[in-house]
Design a protein around this motif. Structure first.
Motif, PDB file in Angstrom:
ATOM      1  N   ARG A  52       0.482  10.135  -4.233  1.00  0.00           N
ATOM      2  CA  ARG A  52       1.395  10.110  -5.413  1.00  0.00           C
ATOM      3  C   ARG A  52       2.129   8.783  -5.567  1.00  0.00           C
ATOM      4  N   PHE A  53       2.163   8.018  -4.579  1.00  0.00           N
ATOM      5  CA  PHE A  53       2.802   6.609  -4.738  1.00  0.00           C
ATOM      6  C   PHE A  53       1.905   5.733  -5.636  1.00  0.00           C
ATOM      7  N   VAL A  54       2.878   4.905  -6.404  1.00  0.00           N
ATOM      8  CA  VAL A  54       2.080   4.089  -7.522  1.00  0.00           C
ATOM      9  C   VAL A  54       1.531   3.018  -6.673  1.00  0.00           C
ATOM     10  N   SER A 110       8.749  -4.693   4.556  1.00  0.00           N
ATOM     11  CA  SER A 110       7.537  -4.708   5.130  1.00  0.00           C
ATOM     12  C   SER A 110       7.556  -3.791   6.558  1.00  0.00           C
ATOM     13  N   LEU A 111       8.771  -3.325   6.843  1.00  0.00           N
ATOM     14  CA  LEU A 111       8.792  -2.849   8.385  1.00  0.00           C
ATOM     15  C   LEU A 111       9.056  -1.490   8.415  1.00  0.00           C
ATOM     16  N   VAL A 112       8.456  -0.850   9.281  1.00  0.00           N
ATOM     17  CA  VAL A 112       8.649   0.782   9.469  1.00  0.00           C
ATOM     18  C   VAL A 112       9.222   0.781  10.782  1.00  0.00           C
ATOM     19  N   CYS A 270      -9.519   7.515  -1.201  1.00  0.00           N
ATOM     20  CA  CYS A 270      -9.678   6.376  -0.654  1.00  0.00           C
ATOM     21  C   CYS A 270      -9.795   5.328  -1.760  1.00  0.00           C
ATOM     22  N   ASN A 271     -10.758   5.625  -2.809  1.00  0.00           N
ATOM     23  CA  ASN A 271     -10.879   4.621  -3.985  1.00  0.00           C
ATOM     24  C   ASN A 271      -9.508   4.340  -4.771  1.00  0.00           C
ATOM     25  N   ILE A 272      -8.880   5.493  -4.763  1.00  0.00           N
ATOM     26  CA  ILE A 272      -7.594   5.398  -5.739  1.00  0.00           C
ATOM     27  C   ILE A 272      -6.662   4.398  -4.950  1.00  0.00           C
ATOM     28  N   PHE A 273      -6.751   4.490  -3.682  1.00  0.00           N
ATOM     29  CA  PHE A 273      -5.594   3.860  -2.747  1.00  0.00           C
ATOM     30  C   PHE A 273      -6.265   2.329  -2.867  1.00  0.00           C
ATOM     31  N   MET A 274      -7.326   2.032  -2.733  1.00  0.00           N
ATOM     32  CA  MET A 274      -7.974   0.753  -2.772  1.00  0.00           C
ATOM     33  C   MET A 274      -7.573   0.014  -4.261  1.00  0.00           C
ATOM     34  N   ALA A 275      -7.582   0.789  -5.221  1.00  0.00           N
ATOM     35  CA  ALA A 275      -7.590   0.255  -6.390  1.00  0.00           C
ATOM     36  C   ALA A 275      -5.953  -0.159  -6.812  1.00  0.00           C
ATOM     37  N   LYS A 276      -5.124   0.609  -6.021  1.00  0.00           N
ATOM     38  CA  LYS A 276      -3.757   0.261  -6.450  1.00  0.00           C
ATOM     39  C   LYS A 276      -3.291  -1.244  -6.256  1.00  0.00           C
ATOM     40  N   GLU A 277      -2.076  -1.673  -7.073  1.00  0.00           N
ATOM     41  CA  GLU A 277      -1.261  -2.786  -6.712  1.00  0.00           C
ATOM     42  C   GLU A 277      -0.529  -2.711  -5.617  1.00  0.00           C
ATOM     43  N   ASN A 278      -0.312  -3.778  -4.937  1.00  0.00           N
ATOM     44  CA  ASN A 278       0.485  -3.903  -3.688  1.00  0.00           C
ATOM     45  C   ASN A 278       1.965  -3.277  -3.960  1.00  0.00           C
ATOM     46  N   GLN A 279       2.401  -4.055  -5.062  1.00  0.00           N
ATOM     47  CA  GLN A 279       3.671  -3.655  -5.285  1.00  0.00           C
ATOM     48  C   GLN A 279       4.381  -3.980  -6.710  1.00  0.00           C
ATOM     49  N   PRO A 280       5.105  -3.868  -7.325  1.00  0.00           N
ATOM     50  CA  PRO A 280       5.600  -4.259  -8.690  1.00  0.00           C
ATOM     51  C   PRO A 280       5.668  -5.653  -8.666  1.00  0.00           C
ATOM     52  N   LYS A 281       5.202  -6.189 -10.102  1.00  0.00           N
ATOM     53  CA  LYS A 281       5.179  -7.532 -10.192  1.00  0.00           C
ATOM     54  C   LYS A 281       6.583  -8.048 -10.566  1.00  0.00           C
TER      55      LYS A 281
END
Ligand code: COA
Ligand code: MG
Length: 281
Positions: A52-54, A110-112, A270-281
């Motif tokens: 569900r993460f954008v 970037s860190l966990v 998988c496809n839905i994840f690959m199509a996501k933007e990395n982060q807000p612009k």
């Protein structure tokens, strides 16, 4: 010199029950294969939540946290990966039943980071030491004011803007690591959870002598291991006086070394994840 050698020896003598891990998501660009490996190795309800993460960035951080928990429990409790059942309590804190292993995860930018301990409550928090808000710093401080005691604000309001930001995040990590260790999260009044630092944080060293006061009473049973990790502050809160250990950077392969598939492959996920933007612009 003696103290430095003692600290290095102590940190290299960590027992396998005690771990500190860090993962850098900025340098992890999961291929479809890797993403599939990751989401098939976590529980289905966590997979759904992460779906569900954008933005990719948030999904990546959260899945890495889940994999760290699974790795820790399977390696430390010697339970097969696929038998682990992580639950969440009413405040959303992940835990497992009938086990004396405690763990906590935190992510920022970037860190966990992950901290695991046996027979000790543990909370961890990480903040990058750089102000990212849209508001001016003074407006941000005005809004955050109610979470700090007057003494803490005196401490924060010292020095250059950069020093103020660093000190603010230091106090924030202290408070959050504590509310994460006790599991309440931000449901309690942070103003009653006050910290008195005895020294500044230093690169390549730990600070362990910061005192906690809750409702004006000193809490000697809680200790805080504070780290400056590159340009991040990390704080580990523990309810046992135990020596600090170094954070170890994990690669994706190390993280999934023991992983077992729990769910079926899911091309669409998988496809839905690959199509996501990395982060807000
Ligand atoms: N107690 C302990 N750990 C908890 C928890 C709780 N009640 N609830 C969740 N967690 C764990 C989870 O593993 C979670 O990871 P997940 O979301 O991928 O499942 C992880 O802690 C999140 O920690 P962190 O990355 O440090 O998140 P956070 O700083 O956004 O929030 C809480 C942590 C738990 C305190 C949350 O209650 C919260 O709302 N925080 C608000 C943060 C905020 O206002 N920050 C402003 C900073 S200036
Ligand atoms: Mg946090």
């Amino acid at each position: 010199m003696y103290i430095i050698i003692k600290k290095i020896l102590q940190s290299s003598m960590s027992s396998p029950n005690r771990v500190r891990w860090v993962f850098d998501c900025e340098n992890w660009f999961p291929s479809k294969n890797e993403w599939s490996h990751a989401f098939r190795s976590i529980q289905s309800e966590e997979k759904e939540r992460i779906g569900r993460f954008v933005f990719k960035r948030d999904a990546k951080s959260s899945i890495i946290g889940q994999l760290m928990i699974m790795k820790y429990l399977s390696e430390t409790a010697c339970v097969p990966w696929s038998n682990i059942k992580i639950k969440r309590d009413t405040n959303n804190k992940p835990f497992i039943e009938d086990c004396n292993l405690n763990f906590n995860v935190s992510h920022d930018e970037s860190l966990v980071v992950f901290a695991g301990e046996k027979n000790t409550s543990v909370g961890v928090d990480i903040m990058r030491n750089h102000y990212k808000g849209g508001k001016s710093l003074s407006e941000f401080f005005r809004l955050m004011h109610r979470n700090f005691s007057l003494k803490e604000w005196d401490y924060i309001n010292n020095g250059t803007e950069k020093q103020k930001i660093n000190t603010f995040y230091r106090f924030w990590c202290l408070k959050e690591s504590y509310v994460k260790a006790i599991g309440t999260g931000l449901t309690i009044n942070l103003r009653n959870v006050c910290f008195v630092p005895k020294q500044d944080l230093k690169k390549n060293d730990f600070v362990t002598d910061t005192e906690l006061y809750v409702n004006n009473e000193v809490m000697h049973n809680w200790v805080f291991h504070e780290y400056l990790y590159h340009d991040y502050t990390i704080t580990v809160c523990l309810n046992r006086n135990i020596h600090p250990i170094e954070f170890k950077m994990l690669s994706f392969n190390e993280l999934i070394y023991n992983a077992e598939y729990i769910t079926e492959d899911d091309e669409n996920y998988c496809n839905i994840f690959m199509a996501k933007e990395n982060q807000p612009k």
